[in-house]
Design a protein around this motif. Structure first.
Motif, short mmCIF file in Angstrom:
data_model
loop_
_atom_site.label_atom_id
_atom_site.label_comp_id
_atom_site.label_asym_id
_atom_site.label_seq_id
_atom_site.Cartn_x
_atom_site.Cartn_y
_atom_site.Cartn_z
N ALA A 181 0.85 -1.38 0.10
CA ALA A 181 -0.08 0.13 -0.16
C ALA A 181 0.80 1.29 0.01
CB ALA A 181 -0.90 0.07 1.20
N ILE A 182 1.92 1.28 0.99
CA ILE A 182 2.68 2.54 0.85
C ILE A 182 3.47 2.49 -0.31
CG2 ILE A 182 4.62 3.47 2.43
CD1 ILE A 182 3.58 2.29 4.76
N GLY A 183 3.97 1.57 -0.76
CA GLY A 183 4.82 1.42 -2.17
C GLY A 183 4.05 1.98 -3.17
N MET A 184 2.69 1.63 -3.46
CA MET A 184 1.94 2.25 -4.44
C MET A 184 1.60 3.74 -4.37
SD MET A 184 -0.55 -1.16 -5.10
CE MET A 184 -1.39 -0.55 -6.65
N LEU A 185 1.58 3.89 -3.02
CA LEU A 185 1.27 5.53 -2.91
C LEU A 185 2.26 6.19 -3.18
CD1 LEU A 185 -0.67 7.54 -1.66
CD2 LEU A 185 0.21 6.99 0.66
N LEU A 186 3.57 5.84 -2.87
CA LEU A 186 4.68 6.74 -3.23
C LEU A 186 4.93 6.65 -4.60
CD1 LEU A 186 7.08 5.35 -0.08
CD2 LEU A 186 5.81 7.65 -0.39
N SER A 187 4.78 5.62 -5.48
CA SER A 187 4.49 5.57 -6.91
C SER A 187 3.59 6.63 -7.25
CB SER A 187 4.44 4.08 -7.34
OG SER A 187 4.46 3.97 -8.63
N LEU A 188 2.41 6.47 -6.82
CA LEU A 188 1.43 7.48 -7.27
C LEU A 188 1.94 9.00 -7.10
CD1 LEU A 188 -1.34 8.17 -8.37
CD2 LEU A 188 -2.18 8.33 -5.94
N PHE A 189 2.40 9.37 -5.95
CA PHE A 189 2.96 10.53 -5.41
C PHE A 189 4.21 11.31 -6.17
CE2 PHE A 189 1.31 11.34 -0.69
CZ PHE A 189 0.00 11.20 -1.13
N ASN A 190 5.18 10.19 -6.63
CA ASN A 190 6.03 10.68 -7.24
C ASN A 190 6.21 10.26 -8.72
OD1 ASN A 190 8.06 11.64 -5.18
ND2 ASN A 190 7.17 9.78 -4.32
N HIS A 191 5.13 9.88 -9.34
CA HIS A 191 4.85 9.57 -10.84
C HIS A 191 5.93 8.63 -11.34
CE1 HIS A 191 2.45 13.20 -10.60
NE2 HIS A 191 3.56 13.82 -10.19
N ILE A 192 6.36 7.48 -10.46
CA ILE A 192 7.25 6.60 -10.77
C ILE A 192 6.71 5.85 -12.05
CG2 ILE A 192 8.58 4.76 -9.89
CD1 ILE A 192 8.31 5.73 -7.21
N ALA A 193 5.95 5.32 -12.15
CA ALA A 193 5.74 4.18 -13.38
C ALA A 193 5.54 5.04 -14.75
CB ALA A 193 4.14 3.88 -13.39
N LYS A 194 4.86 6.43 -14.61
CA LYS A 194 5.08 7.44 -15.82
C LYS A 194 6.39 7.70 -16.13
CE LYS A 194 3.31 11.93 -17.02
NZ LYS A 194 4.40 12.54 -16.62
N ALA A 195 7.18 8.28 -15.22
CA ALA A 195 8.65 8.68 -15.33
C ALA A 195 9.39 7.60 -15.80
CB ALA A 195 8.93 9.31 -14.01
N ASP A 196 9.12 6.43 -15.42
CA ASP A 196 10.04 5.13 -15.66
C ASP A 196 10.03 5.02 -17.19
OD1 ASP A 196 11.53 2.62 -15.46
OD2 ASP A 196 9.40 1.82 -16.01
N GLN A 197 8.63 5.15 -17.75
CA GLN A 197 8.23 4.69 -19.03
C GLN A 197 8.89 5.87 -19.99
OE1 GLN A 197 6.99 1.61 -20.53
NE2 GLN A 197 7.53 1.01 -18.48
N GLU A 198 8.78 7.14 -19.45
CA GLU A 198 9.23 8.18 -20.32
C GLU A 198 10.77 8.03 -20.56
OE1 GLU A 198 5.76 11.46 -19.08
OE2 GLU A 198 7.88 11.81 -18.31
N VAL A 199 11.60 7.85 -19.35
CA VAL A 199 13.23 7.82 -19.41
C VAL A 199 13.41 6.85 -20.55
CG1 VAL A 199 15.15 7.49 -18.30
CG2 VAL A 199 13.30 8.94 -17.29
N LYS A 200 12.65 5.60 -20.25
CA LYS A 200 13.09 4.32 -21.13
C LYS A 200 12.86 5.05 -22.73
CE LYS A 200 12.30 0.86 -17.88
NZ LYS A 200 11.37 -0.28 -17.56
#
Length: 309
Positions: free
Chosen positions: A104-123
């Motif tokens: 739950a905390i990991g997914m929330l931090l991912s949402l807050f910091n746009h991790i999935a989106k940013a990862d795909q963009e950088v790739k």
């Protein structure tokens, strides 16, 4: 004492039970019809969630003394019938509560910091900093509904994040600690920045979060659901997000988790939800770690032994 295991389990459960003196039949691929023909032979049954434990099936289990549920959810079990027959029920929420809290905390931090989106963009060679500016968890008020194994675990995991933790449980009291404030539901609605659900699925909690309830929250909030998807519908989620009541959502569970059985309306509502940049999904895997897979067995077997079976 013969025990039938009807779902796939970490194989450590077999020696754990055999060392305790039980005879174990491990049949993870067994179907309901076969269960019905052989269940009368067994005094113990260990399950996950593949086969509903309803009255027609349980009536055939004439020698059954206990059921062990490898996990937390009990919504597919006829609890009233078990009570009437004095069949004991053990479940192992303690085995995967830490995994749920971390997820739950990991997914929330991912949402807050746009991790999935940013990862795909950088790739893809896209380097956007301002567009991926994050949100901090520190300083926010984190609300928990349901302070059992899962609610307590996420509160412990949050203790180092400098958040204000509020917890509401309709059926418990006196659980407040130095870092968790026990509150009523109305106070929760007044103060939360983040709301995390940790309740079982019951007639009372099904569709618990209606628009009427959500509109009573004093300010927009982020929503986490690692409990049961039926607590809130796709339509309600979409409407609440359209109105700015829910700022973003972390969803490990869905109203309907079998995509092939979606109604036309569910399909359209899910697709709308899935198109949002501020929703993070996972496929009901909170609590589904390599470690919890084994810990659930240990908890379950200890409970069975402790009850004297």
């Amino acid at each position: 004492m013969k025990i039938l295991i009807i779902d796939e389990m970490h194989l450590s459960i077999i020696p754990l039970l055999e060392d305790a003196g039980y005879q174990v039949d491990y049949k993870p691929t067994i179907e309901r019809k076969e269960i019905e023909t052989i269940i009368e032979e067994y005094t113990g049954l260990i399950i996950r969630s593949k086969t509903p434990m309803d009255k027609p099936l349980l009536e055939k289990a004439v020698n059954l003394k206990f059921i062990g549920r490898a996990g937390a959810g009990l919504d597919k079990i006829d609890l009233k019938y078990l009570e009437r027959r004095d069949i004991k029920l053990f479940h192992a929420a303690e085995g995967n509560r830490d995994a749920v809290g971390e997820q739950a905390i990991g997914m929330l931090l991912s949402l807050f910091n746009h991790i999935a989106k940013a990862d795909q963009e950088v790739k893809k060679g896209i380097w956007k900093r301002e567009e991926n500016r994050g949100e901090e968890l520190q300083g926010k008020t984190f609300g928990i509904i349901g302070y059992g194994n899962m609610g307590g675990a996420i509160a412990r995991k949050l203790s180092g994040f400098d958040v204000n933790i509020l917890a509401y449980d309709k059926y418990k009291s006196g659980f407040g600690t130095f870092h968790v404030t026990e509150v009523g539901f109305r106070q929760l609605q007044e103060e939360v920045d983040i709301l995390s659900m940790h309740v079982p699925l019951t007639p009372e909690t099904r569709n618990f979060l209606t628009m009427e309830v959500l509109e009573q929250f004093a300010k927009p909030f982020y929503f986490i659901n690692t409990a049961r998807g039926e607590i809130i519908s796709f339509d309600t989620l979409n409407e609440a997000m359209d109105k700015g009541i829910i700022l973003g959502a972390v969803l490990d569970v869905l109203e309907n988790e079998k995509f092939s059985t979606f109604t036309k309306a569910q399909k359209a509502a899910f697709e709308k939800l899935a198109s949002r940049h501020n929703v993070v999904f996972s496929p009901h895997i909170a609590g589904w770690t390599h470690q919890s897979y084994e810990k659930i067995n240990q908890v379950l077997v200890e409970k069975i032994k402790g009850a004297g079976f």
